[in-house]
Write a protein that holds these residues in place. Structure first.
Motif, PDB file in Angstrom:
ATOM      1  N   SER A   1     -11.911  -1.679   4.231  1.00 33.77           N
ATOM      2  CA  SER A   1     -10.897  -0.616   4.218  1.00 33.77           C
ATOM      3  C   SER A   1     -10.147  -0.564   5.548  1.00 33.77           C
TER       4      SER A   1
ATOM      5  N   ARG B   1      -4.421   8.102   4.476  1.00 33.57           N
ATOM      6  CA  ARG B   1      -4.629   8.913   3.257  1.00 33.57           C
ATOM      7  C   ARG B   1      -4.957   8.038   2.052  1.00 33.57           C
ATOM      8  N   CYS B   2      -4.560   6.780   2.115  1.00 31.30           N
ATOM      9  CA  CYS B   2      -4.895   5.830   1.049  1.00 31.30           C
ATOM     10  C   CYS B   2      -6.305   5.263   1.244  1.00 31.30           C
TER      11      CYS B   2
ATOM     12  N   LEU C   1      -1.135   5.504   5.277  1.00 34.75           N
ATOM     13  CA  LEU C   1      -2.132   4.448   5.044  1.00 34.75           C
ATOM     14  C   LEU C   1      -3.553   5.005   5.151  1.00 34.75           C
TER      15      LEU C   1
ATOM     16  N   VAL D   1       0.883  -1.170   0.000  1.00 35.62           N
ATOM     17  CA  VAL D   1       0.000   0.000   0.000  1.00 35.62           C
ATOM     18  C   VAL D   1       0.917   1.215   0.000  1.00 35.62           C
ATOM     19  N   ASP D   2       0.855   1.993  -1.071  1.00 36.06           N
ATOM     20  CA  ASP D   2       1.739   3.131  -1.238  1.00 36.06           C
ATOM     21  C   ASP D   2       3.174   2.620  -1.131  1.00 36.06           C
TER      22      ASP D   2
END
Length: 112
Positions: free
Chosen positions: A54, A80-81, A78, A41-42
């Motif tokens: 989520s 912000r994702c 995380l 993730v990112d």
């Protein structure tokens, strides 16, 4: 190293706490939600991720006591994702796995 190979390596070298939590969340054992391990993730790898809710569950070992700022930044990225992040100490997973499972289930119910 590419993300897929790195994720595979992380899954093979999981800690005892990660192994214990994986036994709890794998196979849709928590309210039917699917979790995956070591998901990119990112710029990070989420320890446990449930896309449907989520939700990311992160486990922190003793080394994390010295990485408070790093972990806080990681959580911000995380979030912000689009993920909610739950953090548990390895020791808690090992000594009270039922309590950890209950806390995760409570968060999953918020998304249901």
């Amino acid at each position: 190293m590419d993300p897929v190979s790195n994720a595979r390596r992380l899954r093979r070298s999981q800690t005892l706490a990660e192994s214990k939590l994986w036994a709890i969340v794998r196979g849709r054992r928590l309210n039917g939600f699917k979790f995956r391990r070591q998901v990119p993730v990112d710029r990070y790898f989420a320890d446990f991720l449930c896309r449907e809710a989520s939700l990311i569950v992160e486990l922190d070992g003793a080394s994390h006591e010295e990485r408070v700022v790093h972990d806080a930044l990681r959580t911000v990225v995380l979030e912000r994702c689009g993920f909610r992040v739950l953090r548990f100490d390895n020791e808690l997973v090992l000594t009270d796995p039922g309590g950890v499972a209950d806390a995760i289930c409570a968060t999953l119910r918020l998304k249901a």
